[in-house]
Each structure stands twice: as structure tokens, then as C-alpha cells.
Design a protein around this motif. Structure first.
Motif, PDB file in Angstrom:
ATOM      1  N   GLU A 192      35.976  35.315  48.490  1.00  0.00           N
ATOM      2  CA  GLU A 192      36.046  36.555  47.183  1.00  0.00           C
ATOM      3  C   GLU A 192      37.327  36.718  46.670  1.00  0.00           C
ATOM      4  O   GLU A 192      37.642  37.118  45.600  1.00  0.00           O
ATOM      5  N   TRP A 193      38.371  36.805  47.648  1.00  0.00           N
ATOM      6  CA  TRP A 193      39.751  37.321  47.430  1.00  0.00           C
ATOM      7  C   TRP A 193      40.275  36.118  46.325  1.00  0.00           C
ATOM      8  O   TRP A 193      41.142  36.143  45.334  1.00  0.00           O
ATOM      9  N   LEU A 194      40.014  34.824  46.533  1.00  0.00           N
ATOM     10  CA  LEU A 194      40.532  33.629  45.881  1.00  0.00           C
ATOM     11  C   LEU A 194      39.913  33.335  44.514  1.00  0.00           C
ATOM     12  O   LEU A 194      40.310  33.131  43.355  1.00  0.00           O
ATOM     13  N   PHE A 195      38.469  33.519  44.572  1.00  0.00           N
ATOM     14  CA  PHE A 195      37.802  33.230  43.346  1.00  0.00           C
ATOM     15  C   PHE A 195      36.823  34.257  42.777  1.00  0.00           C
ATOM     16  O   PHE A 195      35.877  33.808  41.944  1.00  0.00           O
ATOM     17  N   GLY A 196      36.833  35.335  43.388  1.00  0.00           N
ATOM     18  CA  GLY A 196      36.161  36.293  42.882  1.00  0.00           C
ATOM     19  C   GLY A 196      34.724  36.409  43.026  1.00  0.00           C
ATOM     20  O   GLY A 196      34.027  36.269  41.607  1.00  0.00           O
ATOM     21  N   THR A 197      34.091  36.383  43.973  1.00  0.00           N
ATOM     22  CA  THR A 197      32.509  35.964  44.021  1.00  0.00           C
ATOM     23  C   THR A 197      31.677  37.232  43.758  1.00  0.00           C
ATOM     24  O   THR A 197      30.701  37.070  43.123  1.00  0.00           O
ATOM     25  N   THR A 198      32.257  38.367  43.650  1.00  0.00           N
ATOM     26  CA  THR A 198      31.866  39.556  43.238  1.00  0.00           C
ATOM     27  C   THR A 198      32.765  40.322  42.148  1.00  0.00           C
ATOM     28  O   THR A 198      34.056  40.178  42.676  1.00  0.00           O
TER      29      THR A 198
END
Length: 285
Positions: free
Chosen positions: A242-248
Motif C-alpha cells: 500500500e505504501w509503495l503502490f497505493g492499493t487503497t
């Protein structure tokens, strides 16, 4: 008459072939271990679990592709696919890691390895690399199926390049997951020559910590809820995703603590690798 001695020529000859390096012996251990992870070169029984799990993962990815083809947007992104498959693939690591190291401990094969090249460090790193590769393959198969289905289902060349750009983050995340999972599973497996105990220990770390982490996330608020994911390795890795690629979009899982999740994953990898090196420095040879 006194007995006389007799010399028999039984044909022993000195080895005159090439003398290969420690690097070659480490490479041989890596290749053999990677094949063993999927039961290749062994009985059909040894292939059932690893190849069966790989087949199930690929079939699940195919189902996702079929469902996504009927919707305006895919059901999962490539990063989301890796995150979703994480618990299943940690179970794969719990089965495979003991197969790679516990058998050698139980059968007292390490003195044979260490009496000649490779060095203890080379042996440990070869096993570590084999487990990383095996876990990555478990992710790579479903990712490839998803890419082929989504990219070539539309028939446009531009769509292929667009999907390729989306695939790259998924591959990066899969590699991160493979490294961290291997850095946790292999040192634990190397503690015992009993594969059942090693598998149980790995499953306990990955799965039993999940409800604790989930409960803290659900019943806590503020910083405590954001940081609760650090307790469970899978939640930790999903936080890195989530931090690297913003899953949400709203970062409900990790809040502003993405860098802490990244540092925690890096520390787990370093400490796990160091523990593995230390373990094999202490093994009697």
C-alpha cells in the motif's frame, strides 16, 4: 610355507577432470534445492502439494481474468493479486522451507557438504536463494496468466503496453514478498530436523499472529490501529504494498506510517538472513 602377500589392481584412478569452484558447488545446491521445492526429480507423491498449490493459484488467476473480462474494470490489480495470494503462498513456504533444510539436518548430511566446498555461507545463501525463487515462481505464474488474459484479450497493441506498465509493480511486490517470506521461513525451518515441527512453527508465526494483528486493527484507533499490521508478516507486507503502490486511496491500513512498514520489512530481511548465517556457523560439521 609362509603365506605371501598379493597386490590386486582394482582399477582406482586419480581424478583428472576439471576442479570446479565453490561458486559452482553453491550453484548446484541452488538448482537442486529449487527443483526439490517443486518435487522435480523425486517421486510423484513429493510433487502433489507444491505443484497442486501452483496449479490452484494459476486457476484462481484465470478465473479472475474471466470475471474481469465481463466488467469495466479488473477485479484486482497485479499488486492486489499478490496481496490476496499472500496467505496461501506463505503456506507453500511453510511446506517447502523444511524440505530444503530439515532433511539435511535430520540425515546428518551437513558434515558431508562442509568437508569440501561449498563454505557454510554459500550453502545457506544457496538455500535462501532457492526458497526466494520458489516463492516468486508461485506469484509469477498467476501474474503471467493475468497479464496474458488482460493484455491480449482486448486485441490492441496499446493495451499490451499499458498492461505491461501495470504488471511491473506487481512483479516488484512479488519479489519483495518472496524475499521477506523466505527470510522468515528458512531460519525457522533450520532450527529442527523434523519437518512437521518446522512447518508448524512457520505456520504459527504467519497465521497465528494474523488474528492478533486483525483484532488490534479493528478495536484500536489512531496510531495503534495503523501500526498493528506490523505484528503479522502478511499484514506487514500488504502495508508495504500500500505504501509503495497505493492499493487503497485513503491509506486506511497504514495511515502515514508507510515508511515504518518499509523499514520493518527491510529489518526482517536483514535479521532473518543474519540468523540463517549464524545458524549454519553453529552447526557441527
Amino acid at each position: 610355507m609362509p603365506e605371501s602377500g598379493v597386490i590386486h589392481d582394482i582399477g582406482y584412478q586419480r581424478y583428472e577432470g576439471p576442479r570446479l569452484s565453490r561458486r559452482y558447488s553453491a550453484w548446484s545446491i541452488y538448482v537442486h534445492s529449487l527443483r526439490s521445492a517443486f518435487g522435480l526429480g523425486r517421486t510423484a507423491k513429493a510433487k502433489i502439494l507444491p505443484l497442486g498449490m501452483f496449479t490452484v493459484a494459476c486457476m484462481a488467476s484465470l478465473i479472475i481474468v474471466v470475471v474481469s473480462s465481463q466488467l469495466p474494470e479488473p477485479v484486482l490489480t497485479y499488486v492486489g493479486l499478490v496481496s490476496t495470494f499472500s496467505y496461501g503462498i506463505t503456506a507453500f513456504a511453510a511446506i517447502v522451507a523444511p524440505e530444503l533444510v530439515s532433511r539435511d539436518l535430520r540425515n546428518s548430511l551437513l558434515p558431508l557438504y562442509f568437508s569440501r566446498p561449498p563454505h557454510r555461507t554459500h550453502y545457506a545463501l544457496a538455500k535462501f536463494g532457492a526458497l526466494i525463487s520458489a516463492v516468486f515462481i508461485m506469484y509469477a505464474g498467476p501474474l503471467l496468466i493475468m497479464f496474458v488474459g488482460l493484455a491480449f484479450g482486448s486485441g490492441g497493441l496499446g493495451e499490451v503496453f499499458s498492461e505491461l506498465g501495470d504488471l511491473i509493480p506487481g512483479v516488484v511486490v512479488a519479489l519483495i514478498h518472496a524475499i521477506v517470506v523466505a527470510a522468515i521461513a528458512l531460519p525457522l525451518a533450520s532450527l529442527t530436523g523434523r519437518r512437521v515441527f518446522a512447518t508448524g512453527l512457520i505456520i504459527a508465526v504467519f497465521l497465528l499472529s494474523a488474528p492478533v494483528s486483525g483484532a488490534l486493527q479493528s478495536f484500536s484507533s489512531g496510531d495503534a490501529a495503523y501500526l498493528a499490521g506490523l505484528i503479522n508478516p502478511v499484514n506487514l507486507l500488504n502495508g508495504v504494498d500500500e505504501w509503495l503502490f497505493g492499493t487503497t486511496e485513503d491509506l486506511t491500513l497504514i495511515g502515514p506510517y508507510g515508511p515504518i512498514y518499509g523499514v520493518a520489512a527491510l529489518l526482517l530481511t536483514v535479521l532473518g538472513t543474519a540468523a540463517l548465517m549464524w545458524r549454519y556457523e553453529k552447526v557441527k560439521a
